[in-house]
Every structure is written in structure tokens, then in C-alpha cells.
Design a protein around this motif. Sequence first.
Motif, PDB file in Angstrom:
ATOM      1  N   LEU A  27     -11.543   7.402  -3.074  1.00 28.85           N
ATOM      2  CA  LEU A  27     -10.121   7.144  -2.872  1.00 28.85           C
ATOM      3  C   LEU A  27      -9.710   5.846  -3.573  1.00 28.85           C
ATOM      4  O   LEU A  27      -8.689   5.798  -4.272  1.00 28.85           O
ATOM      5  CB  LEU A  27      -9.828   7.069  -1.370  1.00 28.85           C
ATOM      6  N   ASN A  28     -10.518   4.805  -3.427  1.00 29.45           N
ATOM      7  CA  ASN A  28     -10.259   3.507  -4.053  1.00 29.45           C
ATOM      8  C   ASN A  28     -10.204   3.677  -5.578  1.00 29.45           C
ATOM      9  O   ASN A  28      -9.277   3.184  -6.234  1.00 29.45           O
ATOM     10  CB  ASN A  28     -11.355   2.529  -3.645  1.00 29.45           C
ATOM     11  N   ASN A  53      -5.567  11.991  -0.299  1.00 33.60           N
ATOM     12  CA  ASN A  53      -5.410  10.802   0.537  1.00 33.60           C
ATOM     13  C   ASN A  53      -5.020  11.229   1.955  1.00 33.60           C
ATOM     14  O   ASN A  53      -4.039  11.941   2.140  1.00 33.60           O
ATOM     15  CB  ASN A  53      -4.311   9.902  -0.047  1.00 33.60           C
ATOM     16  N   SER A  88      -9.591   6.396  -7.298  1.00 29.53           N
ATOM     17  CA  SER A  88      -8.428   7.195  -7.650  1.00 29.53           C
ATOM     18  C   SER A  88      -7.164   6.368  -7.633  1.00 29.53           C
ATOM     19  O   SER A  88      -6.296   6.481  -8.507  1.00 29.53           O
ATOM     20  CB  SER A  88      -8.291   8.386  -6.698  1.00 29.53           C
ATOM     21  N   ILE A  89      -7.024   5.527  -6.623  1.00 31.63           N
ATOM     22  CA  ILE A  89      -5.842   4.651  -6.529  1.00 31.63           C
ATOM     23  C   ILE A  89      -5.816   3.682  -7.705  1.00 31.63           C
ATOM     24  O   ILE A  89      -4.760   3.446  -8.297  1.00 31.63           O
ATOM     25  CB  ILE A  89      -5.815   3.924  -5.167  1.00 31.63           C
ATOM     26  N   TYR A 129       0.824  -1.207   0.000  1.00 31.66           N
ATOM     27  CA  TYR A 129       0.000   0.000   0.000  1.00 31.66           C
ATOM     28  C   TYR A 129       0.859   1.258   0.000  1.00 31.66           C
ATOM     29  O   TYR A 129       0.556   2.223  -0.699  1.00 31.66           O
ATOM     30  CB  TYR A 129      -0.963   0.002   1.193  1.00 31.66           C
ATOM     31  N   LYS A 159      -0.974   7.641  -4.802  1.00 35.38           N
ATOM     32  CA  LYS A 159      -2.239   8.038  -4.174  1.00 35.38           C
ATOM     33  C   LYS A 159      -2.575   9.480  -4.555  1.00 35.38           C
ATOM     34  O   LYS A 159      -1.685  10.273  -4.817  1.00 35.38           O
ATOM     35  CB  LYS A 159      -2.142   7.888  -2.658  1.00 35.38           C
ATOM     36  N   ASN A 215      -2.810   3.778 -10.489  1.00 38.72           N
ATOM     37  CA  ASN A 215      -1.922   2.602 -10.499  1.00 38.72           C
ATOM     38  C   ASN A 215      -2.291   1.579 -11.556  1.00 38.72           C
ATOM     39  O   ASN A 215      -1.755   0.469 -11.561  1.00 38.72           O
ATOM     40  CB  ASN A 215      -1.917   1.953  -9.108  1.00 38.72           C
ATOM     41  N   PRO A 218      -6.972  -3.001  -5.984  1.00 41.14           N
ATOM     42  CA  PRO A 218      -7.894  -1.873  -5.994  1.00 41.14           C
ATOM     43  C   PRO A 218      -9.124  -2.128  -6.876  1.00 41.14           C
ATOM     44  O   PRO A 218     -10.210  -1.632  -6.561  1.00 41.14           O
ATOM     45  CB  PRO A 218      -7.045  -0.722  -6.534  1.00 41.14           C
ATOM     46  N   ASN A 229      -1.866   8.050   6.918  1.00 42.78           N
ATOM     47  CA  ASN A 229      -2.196   6.710   7.424  1.00 42.78           C
ATOM     48  C   ASN A 229      -2.728   6.732   8.853  1.00 42.78           C
ATOM     49  O   ASN A 229      -3.585   5.922   9.208  1.00 42.78           O
ATOM     50  CB  ASN A 229      -0.986   5.786   7.321  1.00 42.78           C
TER      51      ASN A 229
END
Length: 180
Positions: A171-172, A66, A174-175, A57, A62, A179, A126, A69
Motif C-alpha cells: 500500500l505504501n 486501499n 502504491s501511494i 492523507y 490511493k 503521488n 511515503p 479508514n
Amino acid sequence: MALRPPRLYISAMTTLAGRQPWLSLRSLLVLLCALAVCFGAAQLGAAATYPNLAPWYEGLAKPPFNPPNAAFPIAWSILFALMAVSLWRVVILGEGTARRRALIAFAVQLAFNIGWSFAFFAARSPLLGLIEIGPFLAAIAWTIGRFRPIDGIAAALLYPYLAWVTFAALLNASILVLNG
């Protein structure tokens, strides 16, 4: 004239909708069980997540929105606590078929909650996370819909959860794009 405690205090300390004592042994046991169920689900999700934070991860590109963490365990702890209180209120206030249907919806959304961690983190995908998060969001909305007729407060306690998972979907996605 005798002084009386405020009405809110009386209702909070004695009954929920005039049917069940807030602080009865049964009510407190239901609350403990609700907390155990919700935080047990959190632990299952964490078991899929934490082993995959580094290096997988951390190595993903990201988006700029984001969160750090450290924000995730704080947010999720608050959300699982809200879910537990919401569940507790429905168990105490609900009756019959309405309560049973609400509890089924809650169990389904909780399974999707755990499932997303396994899809995104354990499978390191993802794409699977994004596929899973659609029904997950629908299950949260379904749960809110089942909770609302029993207790509006219980339903309202789930809105931050719905908002956070909606953010997680963005977010998911976008990742996945960054990627892909």
C-alpha cells in the motif's frame, strides 16, 4: 470413576510447559505489562498518524485495494493484542539468553513500528515510510525467528502482523507511485 476436566483446560489453567502457572499473579502482571507496552506503542504511532489524516492523507491518491479508514484501527488493535499475548508467552516461557535475545528483537520491531508512523505520517513522506518499512519487515521476521524456539504459539501469533505489514508495504509503495 471421577470426572476430570479436559486436558487442555488443565494445562491452560495450571501451567505453561509445566513451569509457570498461567493465572499466577506474576503471569497476570506480565500480561498487563505486555499489553501496556504494546498499546503504549500504538498510542505513540497514533500520535504521529491522527493529526496527519486530514487533509494530508485524505488528499493522497490511493490504489483501489486501499481499505476504508475505519479498518485500520480495528486491524491494528487486533494486531497489538496478538503482539501482547505473544510477548507475554515469551516472557513467561523463555529463559536466559534466548529470552533476552527474543525481547531485544521484539523491542527493535516495536521501535520500527512506531518509526513507520512518524516516517510516513508525521514526516508526510511515503518515500521515508517505504524506506523504513523494509527493515521493519525484517525486524518482525527476526522476532518470529527468536520467538519460535521459545514458544511456537508466540511465534505464530505474529504471522498476521507480518502479513499486515507486508500489505502495508504494498500500500505504501502504491501511494508513493500514485503521488510521486
